[in-house]
Motif scaffolding. Structure first.
Motif, PDB file in Angstrom:
ATOM      1  N   UNK A  45      13.212   3.674 -13.304  1.00 23.31           N
ATOM      2  CA  UNK A  45      11.761   3.786 -13.131  1.00 23.31           C
ATOM      3  C   UNK A  45      11.815   4.810 -11.706  1.00 23.31           C
ATOM      4  N   UNK A  46      10.587   5.454 -11.968  1.00 22.40           N
ATOM      5  CA  UNK A  46      10.622   6.464 -10.826  1.00 22.40           C
ATOM      6  C   UNK A  46       9.316   6.696 -10.026  1.00 22.40           C
ATOM      7  N   UNK A  47       9.336   6.904  -8.608  1.00 25.19           N
ATOM      8  CA  UNK A  47       8.178   7.119  -7.978  1.00 25.19           C
ATOM      9  C   UNK A  47       8.504   8.480  -7.221  1.00 25.19           C
ATOM     10  N   UNK A  48       7.454   9.441  -7.626  1.00 23.20           N
ATOM     11  CA  UNK A  48       7.707  10.649  -7.208  1.00 23.20           C
ATOM     12  C   UNK A  48       6.240  10.780  -6.091  1.00 23.20           C
ATOM     13  N   UNK A  49       6.660  10.922  -4.776  1.00 32.70           N
ATOM     14  CA  UNK A  49       5.689  10.879  -3.752  1.00 32.70           C
ATOM     15  C   UNK A  49       5.176  12.419  -3.444  1.00 32.70           C
ATOM     16  N   UNK A  50       3.914  12.566  -4.200  1.00 30.76           N
ATOM     17  CA  UNK A  50       3.284  13.716  -4.286  1.00 30.76           C
ATOM     18  C   UNK A  50       2.023  13.844  -3.268  1.00 30.76           C
ATOM     19  N   UNK A  51       1.417  15.103  -2.852  1.00 30.38           N
ATOM     20  CA  UNK A  51       0.214  15.110  -1.991  1.00 30.38           C
ATOM     21  C   UNK A  51      -0.714  13.927  -2.455  1.00 30.38           C
ATOM     22  N   UNK A  52      -0.965  13.558  -3.815  1.00 24.24           N
ATOM     23  CA  UNK A  52      -1.845  12.601  -4.208  1.00 24.24           C
ATOM     24  C   UNK A  52      -1.775  11.250  -3.499  1.00 24.24           C
ATOM     25  N   UNK A  53      -0.540  10.898  -3.189  1.00 25.35           N
ATOM     26  CA  UNK A  53      -0.367   9.749  -2.503  1.00 25.35           C
ATOM     27  C   UNK A  53      -0.795   9.585  -0.900  1.00 25.35           C
ATOM     28  N   UNK A  54      -1.381   8.673  -0.823  1.00 27.46           N
ATOM     29  CA  UNK A  54      -2.091   8.488   0.813  1.00 27.46           C
ATOM     30  C   UNK A  54      -0.869   8.075   1.493  1.00 27.46           C
ATOM     31  N   UNK A  55      -0.339   8.598   2.149  1.00 23.18           N
ATOM     32  CA  UNK A  55       0.630   8.258   2.861  1.00 23.18           C
ATOM     33  C   UNK A  55       0.246   7.831   4.397  1.00 23.18           C
ATOM     34  N   UNK A  56      -0.870   7.974   4.823  1.00 16.54           N
ATOM     35  CA  UNK A  56      -1.494   7.304   5.853  1.00 16.54           C
ATOM     36  C   UNK A  56      -1.617   6.020   5.964  1.00 16.54           C
ATOM     37  N   UNK A  57      -1.316   4.826   6.533  1.00 12.34           N
ATOM     38  CA  UNK A  57      -1.747   3.674   6.399  1.00 12.34           C
ATOM     39  C   UNK A  57      -3.216   3.851   6.983  1.00 12.34           C
ATOM     40  N   UNK A  58      -4.198   3.092   6.088  1.00 13.78           N
ATOM     41  CA  UNK A  58      -5.588   3.225   6.602  1.00 13.78           C
ATOM     42  C   UNK A  58      -5.871   2.042   7.607  1.00 13.78           C
ATOM     43  N   UNK A  59      -7.037   2.097   8.065  1.00 13.59           N
ATOM     44  CA  UNK A  59      -7.473   0.992   9.437  1.00 13.59           C
ATOM     45  C   UNK A  59      -7.640  -0.051   8.731  1.00 13.59           C
ATOM     46  N   UNK A  60      -7.650  -0.252   7.566  1.00 15.21           N
ATOM     47  CA  UNK A  60      -8.173  -1.672   6.880  1.00 15.21           C
ATOM     48  C   UNK A  60      -6.791  -2.323   6.513  1.00 15.21           C
ATOM     49  N   UNK A  61      -5.688  -1.358   6.293  1.00 13.90           N
ATOM     50  CA  UNK A  61      -4.524  -1.665   5.700  1.00 13.90           C
ATOM     51  C   UNK A  61      -3.802  -2.358   7.163  1.00 13.90           C
ATOM     52  N   UNK A  62      -3.798  -1.641   8.233  1.00 11.61           N
ATOM     53  CA  UNK A  62      -3.247  -1.911   9.370  1.00 11.61           C
ATOM     54  C   UNK A  62      -3.967  -3.440   9.935  1.00 11.61           C
ATOM     55  N   UNK A  63      -5.082  -3.449  10.038  1.00 10.87           N
ATOM     56  CA  UNK A  63      -5.794  -4.507  10.501  1.00 10.87           C
ATOM     57  C   UNK A  63      -5.439  -5.743   9.728  1.00 10.87           C
ATOM     58  N   UNK A  64      -5.206  -5.509   8.295  1.00 15.62           N
ATOM     59  CA  UNK A  64      -4.668  -6.774   7.510  1.00 15.62           C
ATOM     60  C   UNK A  64      -3.148  -6.966   7.513  1.00 15.62           C
ATOM     61  N   UNK A  65      -2.477  -6.161   8.194  1.00 10.65           N
ATOM     62  CA  UNK A  65      -1.152  -5.962   8.056  1.00 10.65           C
ATOM     63  C   UNK A  65      -0.478  -7.473   8.253  1.00 10.65           C
ATOM     64  N   UNK A  66      -0.812  -8.126   9.257  1.00 11.89           N
ATOM     65  CA  UNK A  66       0.107  -9.310   9.795  1.00 11.89           C
ATOM     66  C   UNK A  66      -1.175 -10.546   9.585  1.00 11.89           C
ATOM     67  N   UNK A  67      -2.256 -10.103   9.067  1.00 10.76           N
ATOM     68  CA  UNK A  67      -3.290 -11.186   8.635  1.00 10.76           C
ATOM     69  C   UNK A  67      -3.038 -11.591   7.175  1.00 10.76           C
ATOM     70  N   UNK A  68      -3.425 -12.740   6.851  1.00 12.54           N
ATOM     71  CA  UNK A  68      -3.601 -13.450   5.753  1.00 12.54           C
ATOM     72  C   UNK A  68      -1.896 -13.633   5.268  1.00 12.54           C
ATOM     73  N   UNK A  69      -1.071 -13.706   6.226  1.00  5.68           N
ATOM     74  CA  UNK A  69       0.516 -13.934   5.840  1.00  5.68           C
ATOM     75  C   UNK A  69       0.357 -15.408   5.143  1.00  5.68           C
ATOM     76  N   UNK A  70      -0.243 -16.158   5.580  1.00  4.32           N
ATOM     77  CA  UNK A  70      -0.120 -17.487   4.974  1.00  4.32           C
ATOM     78  C   UNK A  70      -1.031 -17.805   3.621  1.00  4.32           C
TER      79      UNK A  70
END
Length: 250
Positions: A78-103
């Protein structure tokens, strides 16, 4: 003594595997997963992650060659081709939740984008993880670094050690124990000596940091084409042939 004979000596394979765990500059021992004709006795589940924005690039050709040869060898790919369509920057929401909800893994799963969820599912499916990319500025392309940031996240790919456990070692708790080997295939504009002296940050990130998310016994195999800006077509074709033959050894 032939290489086959050397590996019949007790302990040699284990010593080389240990050396590979210390540094990817020591290659892993030959795989025992294939028959005498090169056909894999136990086909692999291979995930190929390719990062180059240009469809006609040499990097895409490497990925195409590897995928086809892997399928011809009997592996599932199986293959993942990372193109311009992929949002490569981690969003603010993703970073905020990065270590939250681990439990609460299920709750955190609901916060992820559909694309990230799909990629994490593929990471949990494969036993062989292959990265094919060009080395720019002695590192991975930004899109691939962003892919790591968004998909190699806790607690899906790794987790923190239990601080209450006195015997816990420093580092991460791997959650991708299904991954038994990592393969890096990359091109460099600089010479091998220049790349090595500069640190080869992409290789170090994958073989050291990313490795802590997978099975502790996993090996890392690295293939690099150096000084490619000054190579002729024959040299590039030779490297393509080496990549083509690689799946038989997995």
């Amino acid at each position: 003594m032939s290489s086959v004979g050397i590996y019949s000596i007790p302990g040699v394979r284990a010593i080389q595997r240990f050396g590979n765990h210390l540094t990817s500059y020591i290659p892993p021992p030959p795989n025992e997963n294939s028959d005498s004709d090169g056909t894999p006795s136990s086909p692999r589940n291979i995930l190929v992650v390719n990062a180059h924005p240009v469809p006609t690039s040499f990097s895409r050709s490497l990925a195409d060659t590897f995928v086809k040869s892997s399928e011809d060898a009997g592996h599932e790919v199986k293959r993942i081709t990372i193109t311009d369509a992929f949002q490569s920057n981690m969003t603010r929401s993703e970073r905020t939740l990065y270590t939250e909800l681990l439990d609460s893994p299920e709750e955190k799963q609901r916060t992820l984008s559909r694309e990230v969820k799909a990629h994490i599912d593929l990471l949990k499916w494969c036993d062989t993880l292959v990265f094919i990319y060009p080395t720019w500025w002695m590192n991975t392309p930004a899109a691939l670094k962003g892919w790591f940031d968004r998909t190699m996240i806790p607690p899906s790919s790794w987790d923190f050690p239990d601080p209450q456990h006195k015997g816990a070692i420093l580092g991460l708790v791997p959650k991708l124990n299904n991954v038994k080997q990592i393969v890096g295939i990359t091109t460099y504009g600089a010479t091998q000596m220049q790349v090595t002296l500069a640190g080869d940050n992409g290789r170090r990130m994958i073989s050291n940091a990313v490795r802590h998310s997978v099975c502790p016994q996993a090996t890392v195999l690295w293939m690099g084409l150096y000084g490619m800006d000054f190579l002729d077509d024959k040299s590039r074709e030779q490297f393509l042939e080496e990549v083509k033959n690689l799946p038989k050894e997995l």
